[in-house]
Every structure is written in structure tokens, then in C-alpha cells.
Write an enzyme that holds these catalytic residues in place. Structure first.
Site, PDB file in Angstrom:
ATOM      1  N   HIS A  81       1.506  30.654 -39.954  1.00 39.56           N
ATOM      2  CA  HIS A  81       0.141  30.287 -40.339  1.00 39.56           C
ATOM      3  C   HIS A  81      -0.791  31.439 -40.034  1.00 39.56           C
ATOM      4  O   HIS A  81      -0.632  32.122 -39.026  1.00 39.56           O
ATOM      5  CB  HIS A  81      -0.333  29.059 -39.542  1.00 39.56           C
ATOM      6  N   ASN A 141       7.378  27.652 -44.583  1.00 39.74           N
ATOM      7  CA  ASN A 141       6.881  29.005 -44.839  1.00 39.74           C
ATOM      8  C   ASN A 141       6.573  29.823 -43.585  1.00 39.74           C
ATOM      9  O   ASN A 141       5.824  30.796 -43.620  1.00 39.74           O
ATOM     10  CB  ASN A 141       5.720  28.988 -45.845  1.00 39.74           C
ATOM     11  N   LYS A 185       5.365  28.957 -37.048  1.00 40.28           N
ATOM     12  CA  LYS A 185       5.586  27.524 -37.210  1.00 40.28           C
ATOM     13  C   LYS A 185       6.961  27.123 -36.648  1.00 40.28           C
ATOM     14  O   LYS A 185       7.788  27.998 -36.354  1.00 40.28           O
ATOM     15  CB  LYS A 185       5.468  27.170 -38.701  1.00 40.28           C
TER      16      LYS A 185
HETATM   17  P1  DAT Z   1      -1.794  28.638 -46.177  1.00 41.88           P
HETATM   18  O1  DAT Z   1      -0.845  28.209 -45.086  1.00 41.88           O
HETATM   19  O2  DAT Z   1      -1.222  29.784 -46.979  1.00 41.88           O
HETATM   20  O3  DAT Z   1      -3.190  28.885 -45.687  1.00 41.88           O
HETATM   21  P2  DAT Z   1      -2.819  26.110 -47.217  1.00 41.88           P
HETATM   22  O4  DAT Z   1      -3.850  26.207 -46.148  1.00 41.88           O
HETATM   23  O5  DAT Z   1      -3.270  25.875 -48.609  1.00 41.88           O
HETATM   24  O6  DAT Z   1      -1.880  27.435 -47.230  1.00 41.88           O
HETATM   25  O7  DAT Z   1      -1.772  24.962 -46.866  1.00 41.88           O
HETATM   26  C1  DAT Z   1      -1.347  24.790 -45.533  1.00 41.88           C
HETATM   27  C2  DAT Z   1       0.132  24.554 -45.534  1.00 41.88           C
HETATM   28  O8  DAT Z   1       0.434  23.385 -46.278  1.00 41.88           O
HETATM   29  C3  DAT Z   1       0.957  25.657 -46.199  1.00 41.88           C
HETATM   30  O9  DAT Z   1       1.229  26.742 -45.336  1.00 41.88           O
HETATM   31  C4  DAT Z   1       2.191  24.917 -46.584  1.00 41.88           C
HETATM   32  C5  DAT Z   1       1.671  23.534 -46.951  1.00 41.88           C
HETATM   33  N1  DAT Z   1       1.445  23.442 -48.381  1.00 41.88           N
HETATM   34  C6  DAT Z   1       0.451  24.027 -49.090  1.00 41.88           C
HETATM   35  N2  DAT Z   1       0.534  23.734 -50.386  1.00 41.88           N
HETATM   36  C7  DAT Z   1       1.618  22.938 -50.517  1.00 41.88           C
HETATM   37  C8  DAT Z   1       2.255  22.294 -51.601  1.00 41.88           C
HETATM   38  N3  DAT Z   1       1.771  22.418 -52.850  1.00 41.88           N
HETATM   39  N4  DAT Z   1       3.356  21.550 -51.350  1.00 41.88           N
HETATM   40  C9  DAT Z   1       3.831  21.438 -50.098  1.00 41.88           C
HETATM   41  N5  DAT Z   1       3.292  22.018 -49.009  1.00 41.88           N
HETATM   42  C10 DAT Z   1       2.196  22.755 -49.220  1.00 41.88           C
HETATM   43 MG    MG Z   2      -4.574  27.616 -44.904  1.00 45.74          MG
END
Ligand code: DAT
Ligand code: MG
Length: 151
Positions: free
Chosen positions: A117, A114, A11
Site C-alpha cells: 500500500h 497486490n 500487506k
Molecule cells: P491503491 O492500493 O493502488 O491505492 P485503491 O486505493 O483504489 O488502490 O484500492 C485499495 C485496494 O483495494 C487495492 O490496493 C486493491 C483493492 N482493489 C482496488 N480495486 C479493486 C478491484 N477492482 N477489485 C478488487 N480489489 C480492488
Molecule cells: Mg489507495
């Protein structure tokens, strides 16, 4: 059958922090094979599509802003169980919940920064690969040392 593939992206924060090589290194060292990679500055529309399942979330607009705040490094990795293993190598969504030894657990603190991806399932991976790459951008080849990685 074709070997499993996943979409992994460094990212914009990971790019700015100089972690592209570190992330590539971990997948390479494990034995996974890079089949595509490119630096690109994704549009908000493209990112809204990529994250369409999260459109109802309160953090959606902030997520799209963050992901479009600079170039990211998009990749496709191939190998046995690479979708699941890729997720394990990334760590939990929230870096504070990620184990040391994972990418997020070693390099991140906030969920909105974070670093990386990774596709969450094989079907998702196929959709994301098609969204980010043209078929001709994916290279079909074998590692010469394949028998030293797979028994
Ligand atoms: P991942 O990236 O672990 O697959 P996700 O698909 O649930 O997680 O969410 C995509 C992205 O969105 C994640 O990398 C960071 C952001 N995100 C997820 N949950 C969040 C939250 N509760 N508050 C802020 N950003 C969040
Ligand atoms: Mg995801």
C-alpha cells in the site's frame, strides 16, 4: 518546512511471501529515509477506517478480510516527492497493469494480492500516518549522507 512523508505498508501477502526486506531495500536504495516501521495485525475496524473512501465498493469486505488475514508491515518514509514517487515505485493498483521494475509489476498478479500500500496524496498520507502511528513512533533525524542524496 517539514519534508514530505508517506505511509507505505507491506500487506499480509507481501509479509507471507518474504518481501518486507525487498520493499524496504527499494526505498532505502532510492535515498528515502525510514522514519517509522512496525509489524502489526490490524483489526477489521482499523482497516475499514483506513479504506473508508472505498466502503461503497463491491470488493470492500473482501479487501478488509485480506488485509486482516495476517500481520502487515507499516512504515513511514520521508523525502522529496515521496508520496508520488512511492506510488510510482509500487506500480498500478492492478499488478497486471504494473510495469516491470515496480514492486507490483515484479512480484504480483492479482489485484486482490497486490503486496503493498502507498498513500495516494500528501493529505491522504498525513491522515494515514496519524491513523497508523502515534507521534512518538516517528523519528526525526537526518541521514549522515544527505548531501550525497540531495544537491
Ligand atoms: P491503491 O492500493 O493502488 O491505492 P485503491 O486505493 O483504489 O488502490 O484500492 C485499495 C485496494 O483495494 C487495492 O490496493 C486493491 C483493492 N482493489 C482496488 N480495486 C479493486 C478491484 N477492482 N477489485 C478488487 N480489489 C480492488
Ligand atoms: Mg489507495
Amino acid at each position: 518546512p517539514r519534508k514530505e512523508r508517506t505511509f507505505i505498508a507491506v500487506k499480509p501477502d507481501g509479509v507471507q511471501r518474504g518481501l518486507i526486506g525487498e520493499i524496504i531495500k527499494r526505498f532505502e536504495a532510492r535515498g528515502y529515509k525510514l522514519v517509522a516501521g512496525k509489524l502489526l495485525w490490524a483489526s477489521k475496524d482499523h482497516l475499514r477506517n483506513h479504506y473508508k473512501d472505498l466502503a461503497d465498493k463491491p470488493f470492500f469486505n473482501g479487501l478488509v478480510d485480506y488485509m486482516s488475514s495476517g500481520p502487515l508491515f507499516a512504515m513511514v518514509w520521508e523525502g522529496k516527492e515521496v508520496v508520488k514517487m512511492g506510488r510510482q515505485m509500487l506500480g498500478a493498483t492492478n499488478p497486471l497493469a504494473s510495469m516491470p521494475g515496480t514492486i507490483r509489476g515484479d512480484y504480483g498478479i492479482d489485484v486482490g494480492r497486490n503486496i503493498c500500500h502507498g498513500s495516494d496524496a500528501v493529505e491522504t498520507a498525513n491522515r494515514e500516518i496519524a491513523l497508523w502511528f502515534k507521534p512518538e513512533e516517528l523519528s526525526d533525524y537526518e541521514y549522515a549522507n544527505k548531501p550525497w542524496i540531495y544537491e
